[in-house]
Design a protein around this motif. Structure first.
Motif, mmCIF file in Angstrom:
data_model
loop_
_atom_site.group_PDB
_atom_site.id
_atom_site.type_symbol
_atom_site.label_atom_id
_atom_site.label_comp_id
_atom_site.label_asym_id
_atom_site.label_seq_id
_atom_site.Cartn_x
_atom_site.Cartn_y
_atom_site.Cartn_z
ATOM 1 N N GLY A 159 0.798 -1.222 0.000
ATOM 2 C CA GLY A 159 0.000 0.000 0.000
ATOM 3 C C GLY A 159 0.835 1.278 0.000
ATOM 4 O O GLY A 159 0.559 2.215 -0.751
ATOM 5 N N LYS A 333 -4.244 -6.632 3.255
ATOM 6 C CA LYS A 333 -5.372 -6.768 4.184
ATOM 7 C C LYS A 333 -6.508 -7.468 3.444
ATOM 8 O O LYS A 333 -6.518 -8.683 3.350
ATOM 9 C CB LYS A 333 -5.819 -5.387 4.700
ATOM 10 C CG LYS A 333 -4.878 -4.786 5.733
ATOM 11 C CD LYS A 333 -3.739 -4.066 5.099
ATOM 12 C CE LYS A 333 -2.916 -3.261 6.042
ATOM 13 N NZ LYS A 333 -1.694 -2.749 5.386
ATOM 14 N N ARG A 498 -3.576 -1.841 19.881
ATOM 15 C CA ARG A 498 -4.360 -2.628 18.924
ATOM 16 C C ARG A 498 -3.943 -4.092 18.908
ATOM 17 O O ARG A 498 -2.746 -4.394 18.837
ATOM 18 C CB ARG A 498 -4.169 -2.028 17.532
ATOM 19 C CG ARG A 498 -4.990 -2.709 16.465
ATOM 20 C CD ARG A 498 -4.638 -2.205 15.084
ATOM 21 N NE ARG A 498 -3.378 -2.769 14.627
ATOM 22 C CZ ARG A 498 -2.872 -2.620 13.404
ATOM 23 N NH1 ARG A 498 -3.517 -1.873 12.521
ATOM 24 N NH2 ARG A 498 -1.733 -3.169 13.072
HETATM 25 N N1 F0G Z 1 -3.618 2.247 4.797
HETATM 26 C C1 F0G Z 1 -4.093 1.619 5.875
HETATM 27 C C2 F0G Z 1 -5.455 1.954 6.397
HETATM 28 C C3 F0G Z 1 -3.302 0.662 6.512
HETATM 29 O O1 F0G Z 1 -3.781 0.047 7.593
HETATM 30 C C4 F0G Z 1 -2.016 0.378 6.003
HETATM 31 C C5 F0G Z 1 -1.159 -0.596 6.645
HETATM 32 C C6 F0G Z 1 -1.586 1.046 4.860
HETATM 33 C C7 F0G Z 1 -2.416 1.981 4.282
HETATM 34 C C8 F0G Z 1 -0.231 0.786 4.254
HETATM 35 O O2 F0G Z 1 -0.220 -0.419 3.594
HETATM 36 O O3 F0G Z 1 1.421 -1.842 4.847
HETATM 37 O O4 F0G Z 1 0.708 -2.408 2.522
HETATM 38 O O5 F0G Z 1 2.175 -0.481 2.942
HETATM 39 N N2 F0G Z 1 -1.386 -1.047 7.769
HETATM 40 C C9 F0G Z 1 -0.670 -2.079 8.465
HETATM 41 C C10 F0G Z 1 -1.265 -2.227 9.831
HETATM 42 C C11 F0G Z 1 0.797 -1.949 8.461
HETATM 43 O O6 F0G Z 1 -0.683 -2.926 10.649
HETATM 44 O O7 F0G Z 1 -2.356 -1.693 10.079
HETATM 45 P P1 F0G Z 1 1.099 -1.329 3.482
#
Ligand code: F0G
Length: 558
Positions: A159, A333, A498
């Protein structure tokens, strides 16, 4: 993990009607045993890893709730798809399957083509032929020559790579248009995730959190599973106020994070998306989604928002995405994948119109970056196998039995902790249980036990690892840099720990073990240490890498 594909959404509902509970969503076909370690061994390892939970070896844990990102068990269908992958450097067949999966999931509702299934069974298909009339130009994925001349769909390894392309491109365009002036640009959101926020800041765009006005309202535990107040929404009044105050020209996007990870994984209502779309049109500001957990969000709408219980998840997803101009998606996710990301925007939509110019097509500009950082556009630093896993995962994750199970498991964790007396955010969100750190560290007679800058939430995560082999993630005062922020910015921080539930991996035994352990820690919270930062206080995204030290209360040495 074998998914129960025979049970379609309608049949699942009928069976549930007879029995009164969800049908089992899957059968385990491969399992991994737990290695039991002692508190002494884990204490020693904590010392050797500077007490930073991110650095603690996963193999020494009993349950790992650090993140639900990339930690899912994929289904057997995804593994089958991976076996049928093509590792060609240019235009592997997964590229076409993924493009079509994105159209299926985000645009076609129940009317899906499911090209990937033909690729999996090696059935001749027309993936590499010129696009059909319907698939020429428009929507989130341009086809054929239009994907070359006006690209609007990008594959990335995860992401944040998509976010990097988005925010750095925006910054370049804003700077070009500012003609030397140091204009302040602000992007309001229902809740910025930490890495996303860091990308905005890195590109000198001010992120602002406008949590829902009802976010802190009490929620009656008796109503859990019966209703939902969509605490993930954005505060619409404050959104309009902010746009008026800053001026629409200085607000490059409106961002909705779906579900709202920083806002305790709470869902965003369809009503809110619709209203944001109206505000976006009124002020000429594109509406963007951070869609990492779009499928979980769709389930909440299906289950709790009026008028959606008779609709299918694909139809709900289609409506959700009809309101936005573009989105980034961490496929780690709700792609049900171990890696992957997507950036896409509506062809000739408001985002495109606003930021493209006759000299430089917006998508071509982004593609230059994609190629520079992540390779050819048809793989985006993903292996052909990972692309196939994603093309399949998008379907697997939008299946009703899977989502029923997923949301019920998170709810079970939250409610079992609640029953143990642990202050958790209610109602339960989509992917994690969130502990209210300020409430957790309050004495029986209502006094705070530690000042906020003592990072009690981090102390709690250290003790969870040491005593019980349970890893969680502090997403509060430490991760969001309370000590480095202004009074105004501090209002956007919710102090939480969390426990993110990994997809398709945990049993009810994990949940029960965790709830019991957390109950014990809550009752013994006077023994939990405060924490100081010993290294890397000013590093970007410091919670991933800084050194920490616990300071135990008198008489409670580790
Ligand atoms: N947006 C959201 C809402 C996220 O939860 C995350 C990543 C990202 C963007 C970035 O994505 O990790 O693929 O580069 N969340 C993880 C977490 C790391 O633990 O909530 P990514």
């Amino acid at each position: 993990m074998r998914s129960n594909l025979i049970v379609c959404n309608k049949m699942e509902k009928a069976i549930r009607g007879d029995v009164g509970c969800p049908v089992p969503a899957f059968t385990s076909v491969v399992v991994r045993g737990t290695h039991c370690t002692t508190p002494e061994q884990r204490g020693e390892m904590l010392k050797r890893t500077e007490y930073n939970p991110f650095s603690f070896p996963a193999g020494m844990l009993i349950v790992d709730y650090l993140s639900d990102s990339g930690s899912s068990a994929m289904t057997d269908v995804q593994w089958a798809a991976m076996f049928r992958a093509d590792e060609s450097y240019g235009r592997n067949h997964g590229y076409y399957a993924l493009q079509d999966a994105v159209r299926d999931i985000f645009e076609r509702g129940d009317d899906q083509k499911r090209l990937v299934e033909k690729v999996i069974i090696d059935q001749p298909n027309d993936t590499w032929l010129p696009p059909t009339e319907e698939d020429k130009r428009g929507g989130f994925v341009n086809s054929g020559k239009y994907q070359l001349e006006h690209p609007n769909f990008f594959i990335t390894p995860q992401g944040r790579c998509a976010e990097n392309i988005l925010y750095s491109t925006l910054r370049e365009i804003l700077t070009e248009r500012s003609e030397g002036k140091d204009t302040r640009f602000v992007i309001p959101s229902n809740g910025w995730f930490d890495t996303t926020e860091a990308h905005a800041r890195n590109n000198k765009i001010q992120p602002v959190n406008l949590f829902a006005p009802n976010f802190n309202d009490p929620f009656d535990p008796k109503d859990v599973g019966k209703k939902n107040t969509f605490k993930g929404d954005i505060d619409l009044n404050r959104l309009v106020e902010l746009i008026e105050k800053e001026g629409p020209a200085n607000v490059p996007l409106i961002l909705l994070t779906i579900t709202n990870n920083t806002g305790a994984g709470q869902p965003v209502s369809m009503k809110c998306m619709k209203e944001c779309s109206a505000i976006s049109k009124k002020y000429g500001i594109p509406l963007w989604y951070d869609a990492a957990r779009f499928a979980e969000n769709a389930f909440f709408i299906y289950k709790y928002e009026e008028g959606y219980s008779t609709k299918s998840i694909p139809e709900i997803v289609k409506e959700m995405f009809s309101y936005c101009d573009g989105f980034t998606l961490s496929a780690k996710k709700d792609g049900l994948c171990n890696m992957g990301g997507i950036l896409t925007f509506r062809d000739q939509g408001m985002f495109y119109q606003k930021y493209t110019s006759p000299e430089r097509d917006l998508g071509v500009r982004m593609k230059e970056k994609q190629i520079l950082m992540y390779g050819n556009d048809s793989y985006g630093a993903m292996s052909g196998r990972d692309i196939m896993a994603l093309a399949t995962g998008l379907y697997q994750t939008t299946r009703l039995p899977y989502l029923e199970h997923r949301i019920a498991q998170v709810q079970s964790l939250v409610m079992k902790m609640h029953d143990e007396g642990v202050p958790v955010i209610l109602p339960p969100g989509g992917h994690a249980a969130f502990i209210d750190v300020n409430k957790f560290f309050t004495t029986e007679d209502g006094k705070p036990m530690m000042p906020i800058e003592d990072f009690a939430g981090v102390g709690l995560t250290i003790e969870m690892i040491r005593r019980f082999g349970i890893r969680a993630c502090e997403l509060g005062a430490f991760a969001f840099e309370w000590d480095l922020k202004t009074e105004e910015e501090r209002k956007g921080i919710v102090n939480l720990v969390r426990l993110a539930v990994t997809r398709n991996t945990l049993s009810e035994e994990h949940i029960t073990y965790t709830a019991k352990a957390m109950g014990l820690l809550y009752r013994e919270r006077h023994t939990i240490p405060k924490v100081v930062i010993t290294r890397g206080k000013n590093l970007k995204l410091r919670h991933f890498q800084s050194g920490l030290a616990p300071i135990y209360p008198e008489g409670f040495k580790e």
